[in-house]
Design a protein around this motif. Structure first.
Motif, PDB file in Angstrom:
ATOM      1  N   ALA A 218     -42.626  47.510  93.917  1.00 54.20           N
ATOM      2  CA  ALA A 218     -42.068  48.375  94.960  1.00 54.20           C
ATOM      3  C   ALA A 218     -41.043  47.619  95.784  1.00 54.20           C
ATOM      4  CB  ALA A 218     -43.187  48.880  95.862  1.00 54.20           C
ATOM      5  N   LEU A 219     -39.997  48.323  96.172  1.00 54.94           N
ATOM      6  CA  LEU A 219     -39.028  47.797  97.127  1.00 54.94           C
ATOM      7  C   LEU A 219     -38.496  48.961  97.941  1.00 54.94           C
ATOM      8  CD1 LEU A 219     -37.372  45.507  98.338  1.00 54.94           C
ATOM      9  CD2 LEU A 219     -35.618  45.945  96.603  1.00 54.94           C
ATOM     10  N   ASP A 220     -38.809  48.974  99.212  1.00 46.90           N
ATOM     11  CA  ASP A 220     -38.359  50.009 100.132  1.00 46.90           C
ATOM     12  C   ASP A 220     -37.103  49.506 100.838  1.00 46.90           C
ATOM     13  OD1 ASP A 220     -37.931  51.911 102.051  1.00 46.90           O
ATOM     14  OD2 ASP A 220     -39.947  51.821 102.915  1.00 46.90           O
ATOM     15  N   LEU A 221     -35.973  50.112 100.531  1.00 45.53           N
ATOM     16  CA  LEU A 221     -34.704  49.648 101.091  1.00 45.53           C
ATOM     17  C   LEU A 221     -34.588  49.919 102.589  1.00 45.53           C
ATOM     18  CD1 LEU A 221     -32.229  50.651  98.231  1.00 45.53           C
ATOM     19  CD2 LEU A 221     -33.015  48.359  98.842  1.00 45.53           C
ATOM     20  N   THR A 222     -35.524  50.683 103.154  1.00 45.26           N
ATOM     21  CA  THR A 222     -35.518  50.877 104.609  1.00 45.26           C
ATOM     22  C   THR A 222     -36.413  49.862 105.316  1.00 45.26           C
ATOM     23  OG1 THR A 222     -37.353  52.471 104.594  1.00 45.26           O
ATOM     24  CG2 THR A 222     -35.123  53.342 104.267  1.00 45.26           C
ATOM     25  N   ASP A 223     -37.072  49.004 104.551  1.00 45.58           N
ATOM     26  CA  ASP A 223     -37.934  47.961 105.108  1.00 45.58           C
ATOM     27  C   ASP A 223     -37.134  46.669 105.203  1.00 45.58           C
ATOM     28  OD1 ASP A 223     -39.763  45.905 105.543  1.00 45.58           O
ATOM     29  OD2 ASP A 223     -41.326  46.794 104.302  1.00 45.58           O
ATOM     30  N   ALA A 224     -36.685  46.325 106.398  1.00 43.35           N
ATOM     31  CA  ALA A 224     -35.801  45.165 106.581  1.00 43.35           C
ATOM     32  C   ALA A 224     -36.459  43.874 106.115  1.00 43.35           C
ATOM     33  CB  ALA A 224     -35.387  45.056 108.045  1.00 43.35           C
ATOM     34  N   GLN A 225     -37.768  43.736 106.336  1.00 47.39           N
ATOM     35  CA  GLN A 225     -38.446  42.506 105.940  1.00 47.39           C
ATOM     36  C   GLN A 225     -38.495  42.378 104.420  1.00 47.39           C
ATOM     37  OE1 GLN A 225     -42.313  42.030 107.687  1.00 47.39           O
ATOM     38  NE2 GLN A 225     -42.686  40.050 106.729  1.00 47.39           N
ATOM     39  N   ALA A 226     -38.797  43.474 103.726  1.00 48.61           N
ATOM     40  CA  ALA A 226     -38.849  43.447 102.262  1.00 48.61           C
ATOM     41  C   ALA A 226     -37.471  43.187 101.674  1.00 48.61           C
ATOM     42  CB  ALA A 226     -39.410  44.766 101.734  1.00 48.61           C
ATOM     43  N   VAL A 227     -36.460  43.810 102.240  1.00 47.61           N
ATOM     44  CA  VAL A 227     -35.097  43.607 101.755  1.00 47.61           C
ATOM     45  C   VAL A 227     -34.663  42.159 101.968  1.00 47.61           C
ATOM     46  CG1 VAL A 227     -32.676  44.207 102.180  1.00 47.61           C
ATOM     47  CG2 VAL A 227     -34.398  46.011 102.019  1.00 47.61           C
ATOM     48  N   GLY A 228     -35.012  41.605 103.128  1.00 47.19           N
ATOM     49  CA  GLY A 228     -34.626  40.231 103.432  1.00 47.19           C
ATOM     50  C   GLY A 228     -35.293  39.206 102.543  1.00 47.19           C
ATOM     51  N   ALA A 229     -36.463  39.549 102.008  1.00 41.14           N
ATOM     52  CA  ALA A 229     -37.191  38.606 101.156  1.00 41.14           C
ATOM     53  C   ALA A 229     -36.774  38.689  99.690  1.00 41.14           C
ATOM     54  CB  ALA A 229     -38.696  38.875 101.267  1.00 41.14           C
ATOM     55  N   TRP A 230     -36.001  39.706  99.336  1.00 42.82           N
ATOM     56  CA  TRP A 230     -35.633  39.883  97.929  1.00 42.82           C
ATOM     57  C   TRP A 230     -34.484  38.926  97.561  1.00 42.82           C
ATOM     58  CZ3 TRP A 230     -38.647  42.554  94.743  1.00 42.82           C
ATOM     59  CH2 TRP A 230     -38.206  42.747  93.443  1.00 42.82           C
ATOM     60  N   PRO A 231     -34.506  38.314  96.361  1.00 47.08           N
ATOM     61  CA  PRO A 231     -33.470  37.322  95.985  1.00 47.08           C
ATOM     62  C   PRO A 231     -32.183  37.969  95.468  1.00 47.08           C
ATOM     63  CG  PRO A 231     -35.086  37.516  94.218  1.00 47.08           C
ATOM     64  CD  PRO A 231     -35.583  38.399  95.332  1.00 47.08           C
ATOM     65  N   TRP A 232     -31.441  38.577  96.350  1.00 41.47           N
ATOM     66  CA  TRP A 232     -30.232  39.310  95.948  1.00 41.47           C
ATOM     67  C   TRP A 232     -29.181  38.403  95.322  1.00 41.47           C
ATOM     68  CZ3 TRP A 232     -30.967  44.332  95.876  1.00 41.47           C
ATOM     69  CH2 TRP A 232     -31.929  44.888  96.726  1.00 41.47           C
ATOM     70  N   HIS A 233     -29.180  37.122  95.653  1.00 38.79           N
ATOM     71  CA  HIS A 233     -28.183  36.207  95.104  1.00 38.79           C
ATOM     72  C   HIS A 233     -28.349  36.002  93.602  1.00 38.79           C
ATOM     73  CE1 HIS A 233     -31.680  33.675  96.069  1.00 38.79           C
ATOM     74  NE2 HIS A 233     -31.294  32.918  95.059  1.00 38.79           N
ATOM     75  N   GLU A 234     -29.474  36.447  93.024  1.00 38.52           N
ATOM     76  CA  GLU A 234     -29.706  36.262  91.595  1.00 38.52           C
ATOM     77  C   GLU A 234     -29.029  37.337  90.728  1.00 38.52           C
ATOM     78  OE1 GLU A 234     -33.882  36.105  90.876  1.00 38.52           O
ATOM     79  OE2 GLU A 234     -34.199  34.294  92.097  1.00 38.52           O
ATOM     80  N   TYR A 235     -28.397  38.330  91.350  1.00 40.17           N
ATOM     81  CA  TYR A 235     -27.901  39.474  90.582  1.00 40.17           C
ATOM     82  C   TYR A 235     -26.379  39.543  90.532  1.00 40.17           C
ATOM     83  CZ  TYR A 235     -32.740  40.769  91.034  1.00 40.17           C
ATOM     84  OH  TYR A 235     -34.106  40.745  90.990  1.00 40.17           O
ATOM     85  N   ALA A 236     -25.885  39.894  89.347  1.00 45.39           N
ATOM     86  CA  ALA A 236     -24.463  40.173  89.172  1.00 45.39           C
ATOM     87  C   ALA A 236     -24.170  41.649  89.340  1.00 45.39           C
ATOM     88  CB  ALA A 236     -23.996  39.718  87.793  1.00 45.39           C
TER      89      ALA A 236
END
Length: 472
Positions: A218-236
């Motif tokens: 699960a990833l709730d894009l309205t959850d700032a804490q969950a979004v901040g913990a996701w490794p977005w730098h790994e994606y192209a």
């Protein structure tokens, strides 16, 4: 100032830029980085966020072969260097080297995954570089021994005479098991009918959905804490197939909140993350962002002003505006999506098999879009290097009403097309409202011009041909 020139190398993506340096008796001037001119000569729009300077006081300073996880644009403020680069990425060019002597008139673009090193050839050499990710504490990346026999770099100053840090004297030999994998793809909304189709085409992609299920986190894009913990730098690439699509339920108090969260707030968050991390954002939108008053030929065009009618439509339009702020984005507007699972075509097929003769609206016209068409269009845009921006995409062929589509399904299910009667949108809405249920306004014309995506070399499949294949 004139345009710089660009030269390719044996390492894919690593290019040499000859800068326009102007000299006189006072010194020199150069445009070290000018985005518009760099893009004009073919350099990628890599979005630098940090500028670093490495000053080397003595000739012979030799910096280790480091494979940092970001793109770099390298140049000199003063002095000269011998630069050496090694491809450390997975693939056929792993271990390929390139060397070059550089002065202040030369720059090099180094893509992520290519090891970078240099040796100073003059005292007081200032080595500068732009990078497109911020340095993070604890980050690790592969390094390579300066004297590795496999790559065999011919250093102009022998390494036993060079100035080398203790760390760089102990870097490992070339090892294919440490080759750097390319950045990944993430599918958001992976459990919907479009998300499942995208996963079939991108089986190695990471997947998330609003609720965890079938091994998808699960990833709730309205959850700032969950979004901040996701490794977005790994994606192209991030493929956003998440959406609230209950058009009528969106007119309720609960539905309005859910629709705006999924269709507007979520895309706005992804757009911000795309700007921060440099990934390409692919977002799927809807014909509902228009009010349906465009002429049938050519239909709604990409640059038509937005004119949403209901809550669902308004939330999708807001998402479109947010996604448009991402530097690298493909916004695919589509209509009447059909994939695996519950949908209009499957409903009509089931009614035909049960002997039911339905009444279907005949004053809304558009084109079906099968999920495999959306998947194919997505891949085309990503792989062809098409300009970023908004593209309409549906299956091709003449626009049809919902009744005509139902009749086509009936005819292919052993029933007569005449078993499907027609009704107006107004009459259908009156029946829904009479039952005390919500009803959202619909655009009567959902047909969209496909000329822009066709101009990129893409050919959408005819909707009826796709329907035949879908029904087997």
């Amino acid at each position: 100032m004139t345009l710089p020139s660009l030269e390719t190398t044996a390492i894919p993506g690593l290019v040499v830029v000859r800068l326009d340096r102007r000299e006189d008796d006072r010194g020199f001037f150069k445009e070290n980085w000018q985005r518009e001119k760099m893009l004009a000569i073919g350099l990628p729009d890599f979005g630098p966020v940090q500028n670093n300077v490495s000053f080397n006081s003595e000739r012979g300073v030799t910096r280790g072969i480091h494979t940092e996880p970001w793109d770099k644009f390298i140049s000199l403020a003063t002095g000269r260097i011998f630069g050496a680069w090694v491809d450390m990425r997975e693939g056929e060019t792993f271990g390929t080297t390139f060397t070059l002597e550089m002065d202040t008139s030369v720059a090099v673009f180094v893509p992520r995954g290519v090891g970078n090193s240099y040796q100073t050839l003059e005292d007081a050499t200032a080595y500068t570089y732009l990078v497109n990710e911020h340095w993070r504490p604890g980050i690790s990346y592969p390094a390579l021994a300066l004297d590795d026999a496999t790559v065999a770099i011919d250093w102009p100053i022998p390494l036993d005479e060079a100035i080398i840090s203790e760390k760089d004297q102990n870097n490992p030999a070339l090892d294919p098991t440490t080759a750097i994998a390319p950045k990944k793809t993430l599918i958001v909304g992976a459990l919907g009918q479009l998300g499942r189709a995208l996963h079939a085409a991108h089986p190695d992609a990471d997947r998330v959905d609003i609720f965890a299920s079938d091994g998808v986190p699960a990833l709730d894009l309205t959850d700032a804490q969950a979004v901040g913990a996701w490794p977005w730098h790994e994606y192209a690439v991030v493929l956003n197939a998440a959406a609230y699509t209950a058009v009528d339920a969106a007119e309720t108090t609960e539905g309005r909140v859910a629709a705006w969260a999924a269709n507007a707030s979520g895309p706005a968050t992804l757009s911000r993350l795309a700007r921060e991390h440099g990934f390409t954002l692919v977002h799927y939108s809807s014909d509902y962002v228009f009010d349906g008053t465009a002429p049938l030929d050519p239909g709604h065009t990409e640059d038509e002003p937005l004119s949403p009618l209901g809550v669902y439509a308004q939330s999708k339009a807001a998402g479109d505006l947010a996604v448009g702020l991402a530097p690298r984005h493909y916004l695919l507007r589509t209509s009447w999506v059909i994939g695996e699972g519950k949908n209009f075509v499957r409903t009509m097929q089931a009614l035909a098999e049960k002997g039911v003769s339905p009444s279907v609206v005949d004053d809304q016209v558009g084109r079906l879009t099968f999920t495999d068409e959306l998947v194919r269009a997505t891949r085309h845009l990503l792989e062809s290097g098409a300009d970023f921006g908004t593209y309409n995409i549906s299956n091709d062929g003449p626009a049809m009403s919902w009744r005509e589509i139902a009749q086509a399904v009936f005819g292919r299910s052993g029933r007569s097309a005449e078993d499907v009667s027609g009704t107006s949108t107004t009459a259908y809405a009156e029946g829904v409202l009479a039952r005390g249920e919500p009803f959202a306004p619909r655009p009567l014309n959902s047909a969209m011009s496909l000329e822009k995506i066709k101009a990129t070399g893409y050919k959408p499949e005819d909707a009826i041909a796709a329907l035949d294949r879908y029904l087997g």
